[in-house]
Design a protein around this motif. Structure first.
Motif, mmCIF file in Angstrom:
data_model
loop_
_atom_site.group_PDB
_atom_site.id
_atom_site.type_symbol
_atom_site.label_atom_id
_atom_site.label_comp_id
_atom_site.label_asym_id
_atom_site.label_seq_id
_atom_site.Cartn_x
_atom_site.Cartn_y
_atom_site.Cartn_z
ATOM 1 N N PHE A 175 11.702 14.111 28.899
ATOM 2 C CA PHE A 175 12.369 15.387 29.163
ATOM 3 C C PHE A 175 13.772 15.430 28.570
ATOM 4 O O PHE A 175 14.516 16.370 28.843
ATOM 5 C CB PHE A 175 12.462 15.644 30.671
ATOM 6 C CG PHE A 175 11.132 15.675 31.373
ATOM 7 C CD1 PHE A 175 9.980 16.017 30.688
ATOM 8 C CD2 PHE A 175 11.039 15.354 32.717
ATOM 9 C CE1 PHE A 175 8.755 16.046 31.332
ATOM 10 C CE2 PHE A 175 9.822 15.375 33.367
ATOM 11 C CZ PHE A 175 8.668 15.718 32.672
ATOM 12 N N SER A 176 14.147 14.447 27.790
ATOM 13 C CA SER A 176 15.535 14.323 27.324
ATOM 14 C C SER A 176 15.691 14.599 25.841
ATOM 15 O O SER A 176 16.564 14.035 25.183
ATOM 16 C CB SER A 176 16.061 12.915 27.643
ATOM 17 O OG SER A 176 15.997 12.674 29.022
ATOM 18 N N GLY A 177 14.855 15.428 25.270
ATOM 19 C CA GLY A 177 15.050 15.844 23.888
ATOM 20 C C GLY A 177 14.408 14.948 22.851
ATOM 21 O O GLY A 177 14.827 14.988 21.690
ATOM 22 N N GLU A 178 13.411 14.150 23.202
ATOM 23 C CA GLU A 178 12.745 13.307 22.221
ATOM 24 C C GLU A 178 11.437 13.957 21.768
ATOM 25 O O GLU A 178 10.823 14.732 22.499
ATOM 26 C CB GLU A 178 12.442 11.922 22.812
ATOM 27 C CG GLU A 178 13.671 11.052 22.988
ATOM 28 C CD GLU A 178 13.302 9.606 23.241
ATOM 29 O OE1 GLU A 178 12.098 9.295 23.186
ATOM 30 O OE2 GLU A 178 14.209 8.806 23.494
ATOM 31 N N PHE A 179 11.024 13.603 20.552
ATOM 32 C CA PHE A 179 9.710 14.022 20.061
ATOM 33 C C PHE A 179 8.670 13.068 20.646
ATOM 34 O O PHE A 179 8.260 12.099 20.021
ATOM 35 C CB PHE A 179 9.668 13.981 18.532
ATOM 36 C CG PHE A 179 10.160 15.234 17.878
ATOM 37 C CD1 PHE A 179 9.659 16.471 18.242
ATOM 38 C CD2 PHE A 179 11.146 15.187 16.916
ATOM 39 C CE1 PHE A 179 10.113 17.633 17.656
ATOM 40 C CE2 PHE A 179 11.610 16.338 16.323
ATOM 41 C CZ PHE A 179 11.097 17.562 16.690
ATOM 42 N N TYR A 180 8.267 13.351 21.875
ATOM 43 C CA TYR A 180 7.277 12.508 22.545
ATOM 44 C C TYR A 180 6.071 13.347 22.960
ATOM 45 O O TYR A 180 4.956 13.130 22.480
ATOM 46 C CB TYR A 180 7.909 11.822 23.757
ATOM 47 C CG TYR A 180 7.250 10.521 24.130
ATOM 48 C CD1 TYR A 180 7.651 9.325 23.546
ATOM 49 C CD2 TYR A 180 6.224 10.475 25.075
ATOM 50 C CE1 TYR A 180 7.050 8.125 23.877
ATOM 51 C CE2 TYR A 180 5.615 9.288 25.415
ATOM 52 C CZ TYR A 180 6.033 8.113 24.809
ATOM 53 O OH TYR A 180 5.420 6.932 25.133
ATOM 54 N N ALA A 181 6.299 14.299 23.831
ATOM 55 C CA ALA A 181 5.205 15.199 24.203
ATOM 56 C C ALA A 181 4.783 16.065 23.028
ATOM 57 O O ALA A 181 3.604 16.460 22.920
ATOM 58 C CB ALA A 181 5.620 16.069 25.386
ATOM 59 N N ALA A 182 5.717 16.371 22.127
ATOM 60 C CA ALA A 182 5.352 17.163 20.943
ATOM 61 C C ALA A 182 4.359 16.416 20.063
ATOM 62 O O ALA A 182 3.530 17.035 19.387
ATOM 63 C CB ALA A 182 6.613 17.495 20.146
ATOM 64 N N ILE A 183 4.397 15.079 20.066
ATOM 65 C CA ILE A 183 3.421 14.299 19.300
ATOM 66 C C ILE A 183 2.027 14.483 19.886
ATOM 67 O O ILE A 183 1.029 14.565 19.150
ATOM 68 C CB ILE A 183 3.824 12.815 19.294
ATOM 69 C CG1 ILE A 183 5.223 12.646 18.683
ATOM 70 C CG2 ILE A 183 2.810 11.984 18.539
ATOM 71 C CD1 ILE A 183 5.316 13.069 17.248
ATOM 72 N N SER A 184 1.919 14.567 21.202
ATOM 73 C CA SER A 184 0.619 14.804 21.830
ATOM 74 C C SER A 184 0.087 16.183 21.484
ATOM 75 O O SER A 184 -1.124 16.358 21.222
ATOM 76 C CB SER A 184 0.751 14.646 23.347
ATOM 77 O OG SER A 184 1.152 13.344 23.686
ATOM 78 N N LEU A 185 0.950 17.178 21.471
ATOM 79 C CA LEU A 185 0.518 18.518 21.048
ATOM 80 C C LEU A 185 0.063 18.515 19.593
ATOM 81 O O LEU A 185 -0.920 19.178 19.234
ATOM 82 C CB LEU A 185 1.652 19.512 21.257
ATOM 83 C CG LEU A 185 2.066 19.777 22.705
ATOM 84 C CD1 LEU A 185 3.272 20.706 22.744
ATOM 85 C CD2 LEU A 185 0.904 20.376 23.486
ATOM 86 N N LEU A 186 0.766 17.788 18.751
ATOM 87 C CA LEU A 186 0.359 17.666 17.351
ATOM 88 C C LEU A 186 -1.002 17.002 17.233
ATOM 89 O O LEU A 186 -1.841 17.415 16.421
ATOM 90 C CB LEU A 186 1.412 16.860 16.586
ATOM 91 C CG LEU A 186 1.084 16.515 15.124
ATOM 92 C CD1 LEU A 186 0.953 17.786 14.284
ATOM 93 C CD2 LEU A 186 2.151 15.594 14.543
ATOM 94 N N ALA A 187 -1.239 15.985 18.051
ATOM 95 C CA ALA A 187 -2.541 15.307 18.023
ATOM 96 C C ALA A 187 -3.666 16.255 18.425
ATOM 97 O O ALA A 187 -4.731 16.274 17.787
ATOM 98 C CB ALA A 187 -2.506 14.093 18.955
ATOM 99 N N ALA A 188 -3.446 17.041 19.461
ATOM 100 C CA ALA A 188 -4.484 17.986 19.896
ATOM 101 C C ALA A 188 -4.760 19.037 18.827
ATOM 102 O O ALA A 188 -5.921 19.350 18.521
ATOM 103 C CB ALA A 188 -4.060 18.643 21.205
ATOM 104 N N ALA A 189 -3.702 19.584 18.230
ATOM 105 C CA ALA A 189 -3.890 20.622 17.218
ATOM 106 C C ALA A 189 -4.587 20.069 15.978
ATOM 107 O O ALA A 189 -5.517 20.688 15.438
ATOM 108 C CB ALA A 189 -2.535 21.225 16.845
ATOM 109 N N LEU A 190 -4.168 18.902 15.515
ATOM 110 C CA LEU A 190 -4.770 18.329 14.315
ATOM 111 C C LEU A 190 -6.215 17.913 14.561
ATOM 112 O O LEU A 190 -7.085 18.132 13.701
ATOM 113 C CB LEU A 190 -3.933 17.130 13.858
ATOM 114 C CG LEU A 190 -4.353 16.454 12.549
ATOM 115 C CD1 LEU A 190 -4.322 17.454 11.397
ATOM 116 C CD2 LEU A 190 -3.448 15.264 12.245
#
Length: 327
Positions: free
Chosen positions: A146-161
């Protein structure tokens, strides 16, 4: 789960359990607390995902060997904690690998259950990051995701790809490998370049903002510190020829100091001192004093022999007695 992803899954839960054990050690927990936090970090995301998607049995219930691996990894970390700081970069790499693998597995399970893109994205995020959220909450700190890292966004990228490649007609196993590889590289790039999501900070009208937190104030402060450091370095490493005196000259030079190799002219000889700064003079010889005959306490005369004296011009000295010892 294919054999390749089974191996990567074991690597991921091992790395997660070891980092969780170190986090528990910072909070001074006992051995049971260490193993509990390690288990919830490594297996908590998959457990919460299976509960939400109603997909029993849980992974660690169906395969208890995973729980044993997590506990053993936590105990080994406690016993070898004095060596763990040497593997900090390795833990970052393995954590990125585990995030990619967990996200892909969460997306696969949602697709097998017949869910669409939205539920698959939620499943990927829960599988990838919820274990770390539980670890940070039990360690009494704000979760890092929750502190501004690209962490959960990587999971969203995995789902979309994964959904894009899977619905385009590519086989499931190559799709999973490509997705995991792309997410792994993306996470490493985010760590290397220190990139993250924008951070939101809200302050109401009644709460005054600290001027030290403003961007302009930080820029001015950093610039002033940089200029101060440069000025200090310039003064510290300045040449003796251009180094300023502690006090300016109050009267023109009227004495002639003779050395073996050079002599300074007197003011009576008509020398022009207009081009010289009032607080800068030429470099003095090594053993020379301009304040007293002995030269022992004069600036720049360190190491001078006390018995060694310097002679003056008779016209400048006047009726005063000449020094006893002449060079």
């Amino acid at each position: 789960m294919t054999p390749l992803f089974s191996v990567l899954y074991v690597v991921g839960i091992t790395a997660e359990s070891m980092t969780a054990a170190l986090s528990a050690g910072r909070q001074k927990l006992d051995l049971f607390g260490v193993t509990m936090i390690a288990s919830m970090t490594a297996l908590g995301g998959g457990t919460v995902r299976d509960m939400i998607l109603d997909d029993p049995p849980f992974t660690w219930v169906e395969h208890p060997i995973y729980l044993v691996i997590v506990i053993v990894a936590a105990v080994v970390t406690v016993g070898m904690s004095f060596l763990m700081h040497y593997f900090r970069h390795l833990f970052l790499i393995l954590d990125a690998l585990g995030l990619a693998v967990f996200s892909v597995l969460g997306t696969q399970i949602a697709v097998h259950l017949g869910h669409g893109f939205i539920i698959a994205s939620v499943s990927a995020v829960i599988s990838g990051v919820f274990g770390g959220v539980l670890r940070d909450l039990l360690s009494d700190r704000i979760p890092l995701v929750f502190s501004g890292e690209f962490y959960a966004a990587i999971s969203l990228l995995a789902a979309a790809l994964f959904m894009t490649l899977y619905h385009s007609g590519l086989a499931e196993e190559p799709t999973a490998i490509i997705t995991a590889s792309v997410c792994f590289i993306a996470r490493l790039a985010a760590i290397y370049f220190k990139k993250g999501l924008p951070v939101f900070e809200y302050r109401d009208a009644e709460q005054q903002m600290d001027p030290r937190l403003r961007l302009s104030a930080r820029i001015v402060r950093d610039g002033a510190r940089k200029a101060k450091r440069k000025a200090g370095a310039a003064t510290r490493y300045a040449s003796p020829i251009t180094r300023p005196l502690t006090r300016p000259l109050s009267r023109p030079l009227s004495r002639t100091f003779r050395n073996k190799s050079r002599a300074f002219p007197t003011a009576a000889e008509g020398t022009d001192y207009s081009d010289m700064s009032s607080n800068r003079i030429a470099r003095r010889p090594k053993r020379q004093s301009i304040t007293r005959p002995s030269g022992r306490h004069s600036p720049g005369a360190r190491g001078v022999n006390v018995e060694q004296q310097w002679s003056f011009n008779k016209g400048d000295v006047g009726k005063r007695k000449a020094p006893k010892h002449k060079q």
